[in-house]
Motif scaffolding. Structure first.
Motif, PDB file in Angstrom:
ATOM      1  N   GLU A  95       0.835  -1.203   0.000  1.00  0.00           N
ATOM      2  CA  GLU A  95       0.000   0.000   0.000  1.00  0.00           C
ATOM      3  C   GLU A  95       0.876   1.261   0.000  1.00  0.00           C
ATOM      4  N   ALA A  96       1.933   1.237   0.797  1.00  0.00           N
ATOM      5  CA  ALA A  96       2.832   2.401   0.857  1.00  0.00           C
ATOM      6  C   ALA A  96       3.480   2.645  -0.505  1.00  0.00           C
ATOM      7  N   LEU A  97       3.894   1.578  -1.167  1.00  0.00           N
ATOM      8  CA  LEU A  97       4.550   1.734  -2.469  1.00  0.00           C
ATOM      9  C   LEU A  97       3.580   2.318  -3.497  1.00  0.00           C
ATOM     10  N   LEU A  98       2.338   1.814  -3.472  1.00  0.00           N
ATOM     11  CA  LEU A  98       1.359   2.331  -4.429  1.00  0.00           C
ATOM     12  C   LEU A  98       1.037   3.790  -4.119  1.00  0.00           C
ATOM     13  N   PHE A  99       1.058   4.133  -2.824  1.00  0.00           N
ATOM     14  CA  PHE A  99       0.816   5.523  -2.427  1.00  0.00           C
ATOM     15  C   PHE A  99       1.910   6.439  -2.977  1.00  0.00           C
ATOM     16  N   LEU A 100       3.142   5.975  -2.907  1.00  0.00           N
ATOM     17  CA  LEU A 100       4.267   6.831  -3.306  1.00  0.00           C
ATOM     18  C   LEU A 100       4.462   6.897  -4.814  1.00  0.00           C
ATOM     19  N   SER A 101       4.152   5.790  -5.499  1.00  0.00           N
ATOM     20  CA  SER A 101       4.518   5.728  -6.909  1.00  0.00           C
ATOM     21  C   SER A 101       3.624   6.602  -7.777  1.00  0.00           C
ATOM     22  N   PRO A 102       4.251   7.402  -8.624  1.00  0.00           N
ATOM     23  CA  PRO A 102       3.449   8.251  -9.511  1.00  0.00           C
ATOM     24  C   PRO A 102       2.799   7.451 -10.651  1.00  0.00           C
ATOM     25  N   GLN A 103       3.240   6.219 -10.849  1.00  0.00           N
ATOM     26  CA  GLN A 103       2.682   5.391 -11.925  1.00  0.00           C
ATOM     27  C   GLN A 103       2.161   4.073 -11.359  1.00  0.00           C
ATOM     28  N   PRO A 104       1.267   3.413 -12.109  1.00  0.00           N
ATOM     29  CA  PRO A 104       0.853   2.083 -11.684  1.00  0.00           C
ATOM     30  C   PRO A 104       2.079   1.170 -11.583  1.00  0.00           C
ATOM     31  N   VAL A 105       2.059   0.240 -10.624  1.00  0.00           N
ATOM     32  CA  VAL A 105       3.210  -0.633 -10.423  1.00  0.00           C
ATOM     33  C   VAL A 105       2.803  -2.073 -10.709  1.00  0.00           C
ATOM     34  N   ALA A 106       3.614  -2.761 -11.502  1.00  0.00           N
ATOM     35  CA  ALA A 106       3.330  -4.153 -11.843  1.00  0.00           C
ATOM     36  C   ALA A 106       3.672  -5.058 -10.666  1.00  0.00           C
ATOM     37  N   VAL A 107       2.991  -6.204 -10.599  1.00  0.00           N
ATOM     38  CA  VAL A 107       3.222  -7.156  -9.504  1.00  0.00           C
ATOM     39  C   VAL A 107       4.699  -7.548  -9.437  1.00  0.00           C
ATOM     40  N   ALA A 108       5.307  -7.766 -10.608  1.00  0.00           N
ATOM     41  CA  ALA A 108       6.713  -8.176 -10.623  1.00  0.00           C
ATOM     42  C   ALA A 108       7.595  -7.127  -9.945  1.00  0.00           C
ATOM     43  N   ASP A 109       7.303  -5.856 -10.211  1.00  0.00           N
ATOM     44  CA  ASP A 109       8.115  -4.791  -9.610  1.00  0.00           C
ATOM     45  C   ASP A 109       7.869  -4.693  -8.110  1.00  0.00           C
ATOM     46  N   LEU A 110       6.598  -4.904  -7.712  1.00  0.00           N
ATOM     47  CA  LEU A 110       6.288  -4.899  -6.280  1.00  0.00           C
ATOM     48  C   LEU A 110       7.032  -6.031  -5.577  1.00  0.00           C
ATOM     49  N   ALA A 111       7.078  -7.193  -6.248  1.00  0.00           N
ATOM     50  CA  ALA A 111       7.752  -8.348  -5.649  1.00  0.00           C
ATOM     51  C   ALA A 111       9.234  -8.051  -5.470  1.00  0.00           C
ATOM     52  N   GLU A 112       9.832  -7.454  -6.501  1.00  0.00           N
ATOM     53  CA  GLU A 112      11.257  -7.174  -6.413  1.00  0.00           C
ATOM     54  C   GLU A 112      11.541  -6.178  -5.283  1.00  0.00           C
ATOM     55  N   ALA A 113      10.707  -5.138  -5.202  1.00  0.00           N
ATOM     56  CA  ALA A 113      10.950  -4.099  -4.199  1.00  0.00           C
ATOM     57  C   ALA A 113      10.737  -4.628  -2.779  1.00  0.00           C
ATOM     58  N   THR A 114       9.750  -5.502  -2.624  1.00  0.00           N
ATOM     59  CA  THR A 114       9.440  -5.986  -1.272  1.00  0.00           C
ATOM     60  C   THR A 114      10.209  -7.256  -0.926  1.00  0.00           C
ATOM     61  N   GLU A 115      10.960  -7.760  -1.889  1.00  0.00           N
ATOM     62  CA  GLU A 115      11.711  -9.005  -1.709  1.00  0.00           C
ATOM     63  C   GLU A 115      10.773 -10.145  -1.318  1.00  0.00           C
ATOM     64  N   ALA A 116       9.609 -10.150  -1.937  1.00  0.00           N
ATOM     65  CA  ALA A 116       8.650 -11.240  -1.724  1.00  0.00           C
ATOM     66  C   ALA A 116       8.428 -11.926  -3.076  1.00  0.00           C
ATOM     67  N   THR A 117       7.686 -13.033  -3.069  1.00  0.00           N
ATOM     68  CA  THR A 117       7.372 -13.688  -4.338  1.00  0.00           C
ATOM     69  C   THR A 117       6.162 -12.991  -4.961  1.00  0.00           C
ATOM     70  N   GLU A 118       5.989 -13.213  -6.261  1.00  0.00           N
ATOM     71  CA  GLU A 118       4.833 -12.609  -6.919  1.00  0.00           C
ATOM     72  C   GLU A 118       3.539 -13.158  -6.334  1.00  0.00           C
ATOM     73  N   GLY A 119       3.568 -14.426  -5.932  1.00  0.00           N
ATOM     74  CA  GLY A 119       2.390 -15.029  -5.322  1.00  0.00           C
ATOM     75  C   GLY A 119       2.026 -14.304  -4.030  1.00  0.00           C
ATOM     76  N   GLN A 120       3.045 -14.048  -3.222  1.00  0.00           N
ATOM     77  CA  GLN A 120       2.786 -13.343  -1.962  1.00  0.00           C
ATOM     78  C   GLN A 120       2.248 -11.933  -2.215  1.00  0.00           C
ATOM     79  N   VAL A 121       2.831 -11.286  -3.224  1.00  0.00           N
ATOM     80  CA  VAL A 121       2.357  -9.935  -3.550  1.00  0.00           C
ATOM     81  C   VAL A 121       0.900  -9.992  -4.004  1.00  0.00           C
ATOM     82  N   SER A 122       0.572 -10.986  -4.824  1.00  0.00           N
ATOM     83  CA  SER A 122      -0.809 -11.101  -5.293  1.00  0.00           C
ATOM     84  C   SER A 122      -1.771 -11.301  -4.133  1.00  0.00           C
TER      85      SER A 122
END
Lengths: 242, 190, 190
Positions: C9-36
């Motif tokens: 939620e914090a990342l989506l709040f800060l990002s000026p653009q929509p963020v893809a699940v893959a990018d969220l996973a990389e930033a949070t060091e989680a798997t894409e499944g966990q991000v989903s």
């Protein structure tokens, strides 16, 4: 003026040129009923009014009117026996039809897109700069990219005191009036004086102008002077009135 | 969550600046009292540790901010650190702060002979200098940051090079300051 | 709410653009499944009508947006007039670019039957379409932008309505053909 805005007042249509083409494509006006000659005349009249020919606009007009003429001629030509044309009226109709159908597809899609746009306009997105912390390098990740010598050099430059300004190229101005005043001041203090004692410390130019001022006072009968030998001292004496 | 609280949350979400209660009231066509109540609701919902976004009361009003816990991830996703070459104005300003710190804003201007607002601001934004208090007269006082030492590869401030191109080098900080001010004043009024 | 959901939620709040699940996973060091999974949690919390902010899936990623219910208040606060609706010419041009992209300026004009300079220019100024190169003949080629997908609430271009939906029915086409032929015959006869 873009050709699209060319105002037309024809038998079966009144409005701008681009609207005419649009209504032809939407078959609201039949190309067959349209006197294209009238359109050309209107354009020529417009050119005369404007008094200048914009090549790009003229070209655009020619292309569009030529396309309309071609379509119309194909619609009007009688049959396949015509050797002049590769397309008979039926093919021409097919071509026109294909273009109309293609246009209709996007016209209808446009209506739906405009609706979607409308329904989505209430969602607003945030547009704010990143917090300062994210705009600068993290201390942990920072590596040396700047040269400390740049700071030493910059400070060294700031320590330099500017050199004395060289004013030798500026010529001092000496005004006769001011020298007259200086002479009269001197004569106000005493009735006679030695020129060198009074003005010996001035520069050569000032001294020369002062001599010139002395001549002026002599002419007016305010002073007289004596010089017993060449380059000798000059004694200035005030002539008292009466 | 009340309609008003939802709207206030939306407004704080959209605004890049903190928003005052009065402005929230005007925008929502509610009273300031009602807005304050809505803020109280939000304060609970958006208390630290509850969501990714927290409600902050800062000078001038309220603002949403990302939870500090997400900073690392945000840095990985979004950080675009910039270290472009320093301009002459920035290098001069930075050298004054580095050698004389702590140094006040007017002092920097006196030494450089020109106001140095934009250089000071850029250096502060990039994190090379930071405010370290206020002078007796209320002027901001600056010093260099830890980041400054990292980016210049300095183990400490005593590793700053001697002011080159200048001979003789000033003996101590006080002499340095005096001579910089003297040179600056001469530059300012030729 | 899980730590991961809070961070997302914090990342989506800060990002000026929509963020893809893959990018969220990389930033949070989680798997894409966990991000989903985290996204699913957020989707519930930020469903329409629950808070002032809603979660949207747009342009190949996720983004936060303010709830439409607060639109009027937001425009009052931010002094932003409502964006004007699309004109007929703009909507037609946009639909041609959306479906045929990349598409050249002359191609747009050919389909619309009129030069579309000003519509193309306005759409480009509003950021809905952007130049994506030049054709062999030097004509500008256009495609839709990320902003287009965001403003139209599309998760991706494949979510555009199927264009065959807009094909005229065979009856319409036949009727149109007959009318054209008839007109041609009438003219040819005398």
């Amino acid at each position: 003026m873009p050709v699209a805005d060319l105002d037309l007042d024809l038998d079966i249509f009144a409005g701008p040129f681009d609207l005419l083409i649009a209504v032809v494509l939407r078959e609201e006006v039949s190309l067959l009923d349209l006197q294209l000659g009238e359109v050309v005349v209107a354009y020529v009249e417009h050119l005369e009014r404007e008094g200048e020919l914009e090549l790009e606009v003229a070209t655009e007009f020619l292309v569009l009117i030529a396309a309309l003429l071609e379509l119309k001629s194909r619609l009007m030509l009688p049959g396949p026996e015509t050797e002049l044309d590769e397309l008979g009226p039926e093919e021409a109709v097919e071509e026109l039809l294909a273009r109309m159908l293609e246009y209709r597809r996007y016209r209808d899609a446009a209506a739906e897109l405009a609706e979607t746009f409308e329904s989505q306009r209430g969602y607003l997105y945030r547009s704010a700069p990143l917090p300062a912390g994210l705009r600068r390098v993290a201390v942990d990740a920072a590596v040396a990219v700047y040269d400390p010598d740049q700071l030493g050099t910059a400070l060294g430059d700031l320590l330099l005191e500017p050199a004395d300004v060289d004013v030798s190229h500026i010529r001092p101005t000496v005004s006769l009036e001011r020298r007259l005043r200086a002479l009269r001041d001197a004569l106000g203090r005493r009735t006679n004086f030695d020129f060198d004692d009074e003005f010996g410390n001035e520069d050569r130019l000032t001294q020369a102008v002062t001599v010139f001022a002395l001549l002026e006072l002599y002419r007016k009968g305010e002073v007289t002077w004596e010089q017993s030998e060449c380059f000798g001292p000059i004694q200035v004496r005030k002539i008292l009135p009466g | 969550m009340s309609d008003l609280a939802r709207t206030v949350e939306a407004l704080l979400f959209l605004s890049p600046q903190p928003v005052a209660v009065a402005d929230l009231a005007e925008a929502t066509e509610a009273t300031e009292g009602q807005v304050s109540e809505a803020i109280e609701l939000l304060r609970e919902d958006l208390a630290e540790g509850r969501r990714g976004v927290v409600l902050r009361e800062v000078s001038g009003g309220f603002a949403l901010a990302s939870d500090p816990a997400s900073e690392e991830a945000a840095r990985r996703l979004l950080a675009k650190p910039r270290t472009p070459p320093l301009t002459q104005a920035q290098a001069e300003t930075l050298s004054i702060v580095a050698y004389l710190q702590p140094v006040s804003r007017p002092e920097i201007a006196r030494i450089r002979g020109v106001t140095s607002e934009s250089a000071v601001q850029t250096l502060a934004e990039r994190g090379l200098i930071e405010e370290s208090g206020r002078s007796r007269f209320g002027a901001a006082i600056f010093k260099t940051s830890e980041l400054f030492e990292r980016l210049f590869g300095l183990a400490g401030l005593d590793q700053l090079p001697d002011p080159s191109r200048f001979d003789p080098s000033p003996e101590d900080a006080r002499e340095l300051r005096e001579r910089l001010l003297k040179a600056g004043e001469q530059r300012a009024e030729p």
